[in-house]
Scaffold this motif. Structure first.
Motif, PDB file in Angstrom:
ATOM      1  N   SER A   1       0.826  -1.207   0.000  1.00  0.00           N
ATOM      2  CA  SER A   1       0.000   0.000   0.000  1.00  0.00           C
ATOM      3  C   SER A   1       0.858   1.253   0.000  1.00  0.00           C
ATOM      4  O   SER A   1       0.536   2.240  -0.666  1.00  0.00           O
TER       5      SER A   1
ATOM      6  N   GLY B   1       2.733   2.727  -3.340  1.00  0.00           N
ATOM      7  CA  GLY B   1       2.005   3.626  -4.223  1.00  0.00           C
ATOM      8  C   GLY B   1       2.193   5.092  -3.894  1.00  0.00           C
ATOM      9  O   GLY B   1       1.894   5.958  -4.721  1.00  0.00           O
TER      10      GLY B   1
ATOM     11  N   HIS C   1       3.156   4.296  -8.395  1.00  0.00           N
ATOM     12  CA  HIS C   1       1.968   3.689  -8.998  1.00  0.00           C
ATOM     13  C   HIS C   1       2.348   2.607  -9.999  1.00  0.00           C
ATOM     14  O   HIS C   1       1.710   1.553 -10.073  1.00  0.00           O
ATOM     15  N   ASP C   2       3.410   2.850 -10.763  1.00  0.00           N
ATOM     16  CA  ASP C   2       3.857   1.862 -11.752  1.00  0.00           C
ATOM     17  C   ASP C   2       4.389   0.597 -11.071  1.00  0.00           C
ATOM     18  O   ASP C   2       4.187  -0.514 -11.569  1.00  0.00           O
TER      19      ASP C   2
ATOM     20  N   GLN D   1       3.464  -0.452  -8.070  1.00  0.00           N
ATOM     21  CA  GLN D   1       2.341  -1.091  -7.369  1.00  0.00           C
ATOM     22  C   GLN D   1       1.523  -1.988  -8.293  1.00  0.00           C
ATOM     23  O   GLN D   1       0.932  -2.978  -7.844  1.00  0.00           O
ATOM     24  N   LYS D   2       1.507  -1.668  -9.581  1.00  0.00           N
ATOM     25  CA  LYS D   2       0.758  -2.481 -10.540  1.00  0.00           C
ATOM     26  C   LYS D   2       1.216  -3.936 -10.548  1.00  0.00           C
ATOM     27  O   LYS D   2       0.444  -4.826 -10.895  1.00  0.00           O
TER      28      LYS D   2
ATOM     29  N   ASN E   1      -1.262  -7.261  -4.595  1.00  0.00           N
ATOM     30  CA  ASN E   1      -2.131  -6.339  -5.308  1.00  0.00           C
ATOM     31  C   ASN E   1      -2.709  -7.021  -6.555  1.00  0.00           C
ATOM     32  O   ASN E   1      -3.892  -6.890  -6.860  1.00  0.00           O
TER      33      ASN E   1
ATOM     34  N   SER F   1     -10.650  -2.110  -7.223  1.00  0.00           N
ATOM     35  CA  SER F   1     -10.230  -0.828  -6.672  1.00  0.00           C
ATOM     36  C   SER F   1     -11.224  -0.270  -5.674  1.00  0.00           C
ATOM     37  O   SER F   1     -10.919   0.651  -4.931  1.00  0.00           O
TER      38      SER F   1
ATOM     39  N   GLN G   1      -6.849  -2.299  -2.449  1.00  0.00           N
ATOM     40  CA  GLN G   1      -7.007  -1.681  -3.738  1.00  0.00           C
ATOM     41  C   GLN G   1      -6.088  -2.328  -4.756  1.00  0.00           C
ATOM     42  O   GLN G   1      -4.888  -2.194  -4.717  1.00  0.00           O
TER      43      GLN G   1
ATOM     44  N   SER H   1      -5.227  -1.391  -7.431  1.00  0.00           N
ATOM     45  CA  SER H   1      -5.188  -0.207  -8.274  1.00  0.00           C
ATOM     46  C   SER H   1      -4.211  -0.374  -9.414  1.00  0.00           C
ATOM     47  O   SER H   1      -3.061  -0.729  -9.225  1.00  0.00           O
ATOM     48  N   GLY H   2      -4.700  -0.103 -10.621  1.00  0.00           N
ATOM     49  CA  GLY H   2      -3.833  -0.023 -11.781  1.00  0.00           C
ATOM     50  C   GLY H   2      -3.375  -1.338 -12.359  1.00  0.00           C
ATOM     51  O   GLY H   2      -2.594  -1.336 -13.308  1.00  0.00           O
TER      52      GLY H   2
END
Length: 255
Positions: A179, A182, A189-190, A192-193, A198, A210, A220, A222-223
Motif C-alpha cells: 500500500s 504507491g 503507482h507503476d 504497485q501495478k 495487489n 479498486s 485496492q 489499483s492499476g
C-alpha cells in the motif's frame, strides 16, 4: 505418498495449525457478520464481495501458519532429522509445501463460503446469490489465493529460518508495504501495478477491485493491467519462483 503422510502427521500433531485455522475462520466469518449486519440497503447494500472483506487479515494468519510449519522445524532441529532420513531435500520440502498449501486451500474455501453463508443468513433479502463467474471467483478464489500465499510464506520461512523474522517480514510486507509503495512520487503507482498481493486482489475482484476494500493492505488492486486469469498466473509464478529460490538456498547450506 510416504513423504506426504509424514508431513501431514508432523503438521497436524502441532497446535499452531489448529489455532491459525480457528483464528482465520473467526476473522473472516466475523467480519462478514459485522459488515452485513450493519449494512444499510439504502446507502451500503451488502454484496458478495463485501462478505469477503476479512479475507486479507485471514490471509495474514494463513501465512503465519505456513511460515511456522517450516521455522519451527529449524528452531527445534527436527529439519536435520528430516534431511537425514530423506537426503533428497527437494522432495522433502516439496512434500511439506504440498501438504501446507492444500490445508490452506481448504481453510480458505471454508472461511470464504462460511463468510458468504453468514452474510446470506443475516440478510436473506440482499442480492448475495452467486449468479455469475465473477461472484464465484470472489468466493471460491479465496482458497486458491490462500494456497499460493502459503507457498510464499514457506519460501520465506525456508530462507530466513527464524519464526519471528519470517512472520514479521511477511506481515509487514503484505499488510503495509504494498500500500505504501504507491505513495512513492513518480514511480510508486507503476511499481504497485506489479506487486504480487495487489495482483492477487485483481484476480478475486476483477475490475471492482479498486473499490472492494478487502485486500491485505487496504484492498485496492489499483492499476493492475492483467486480466483475472493472468493475475492468478502471475501470483502463482511469484509463489513458485520464490519457492524454487528457497529450495536452492536450502540445498546449498547446512540444516
Amino acid at each position: 505418498m510416504t513423504l506426504l503422510s509424514v508431513e501431514r502427521l508432523k503438521l497436524f500433531t502441532t497446535r499452531s495449525p489448529w489455532w491459525c485455522a480457528l483464528i482465520t475462520l473467526t476473522i473472516t466469518i466475523g467480519f462478514a457478520a459485522l459488515v452485513t449486519a450493519n449494512a444499510d440497503d439504502r446507502e451500503f447494500a451488502p454484496t458478495v464481495s463485501s462478505t469477503q472483506i476479512g479475507y486479507g487479515l485471514g490471509m495474514a494468519v494463513i501465512m503465519v501458519l505456513a511460515a511456522l510449519s517450516v521455522t519451527t522445524e529449524y528452531r527445534f532441529g527436527t529439519i536435520r532429522t528430516t534431511f537425514q532420513a530423506i537426503p533428497n531435500r527437494i522432495a522433502a520440502l516439496l512434500a511439506k509445501t504440498t501438504v501446507v498449501a492444500l490445508l490452506c486451500l481448504v481453510i480458505g474455501e471454508i472461511s470464504a463460503f462460511g463468510a458468504w453463508g453468514v452474510g446470506k443468513m443475516i440478510k436473506p433479502t440482499a442480492d448475495l446469490a452467486l449468479n455469475s463467474t465473477a461472484d464465484w471467483i470472489n468466493v471460491a478464489g479465496v482458497g486458491v489465493i490462500y494456497a499460493f500465499a502459503a507457498i510464499i510464506a514457506i519460501a520465506v520461512g525456508i530462507m530466513i529460518r527464524h519464526s519471528a523474522g519470517a512472520i514479521a517480514l511477511l506481515l509487514v510486507y503484505s499488510l503495509a508495504v504494498e500500500s505504501l509503495v504507491g505513495l512513492i512520487p513518480g514511480i510508486g503507482h507503476d511499481i504497485q501495478k506489479w506487486m504480487p498481493f495487489n495482483v492477487a486482489e485483481k484476480f478475486l475482484t476483477g475490475d471492482a477491485g479498486s473499490n472492494s476494500g478487502r485486500g491485505p493492505g487496504g484492498g485496492q488492486s489499483s492499476g493492475v493491467i492483467l486480466s483475472q486469469g493472468w493475475s492468478l498466473a502471475y501470483f502463482a509464478a511469484v509463489a513458485i519462483g520464490l519457492l524454487a529460490i528457497a529450495i536452492t538456498v536450502a540445498k546449498k547450506r547446512d540444516a
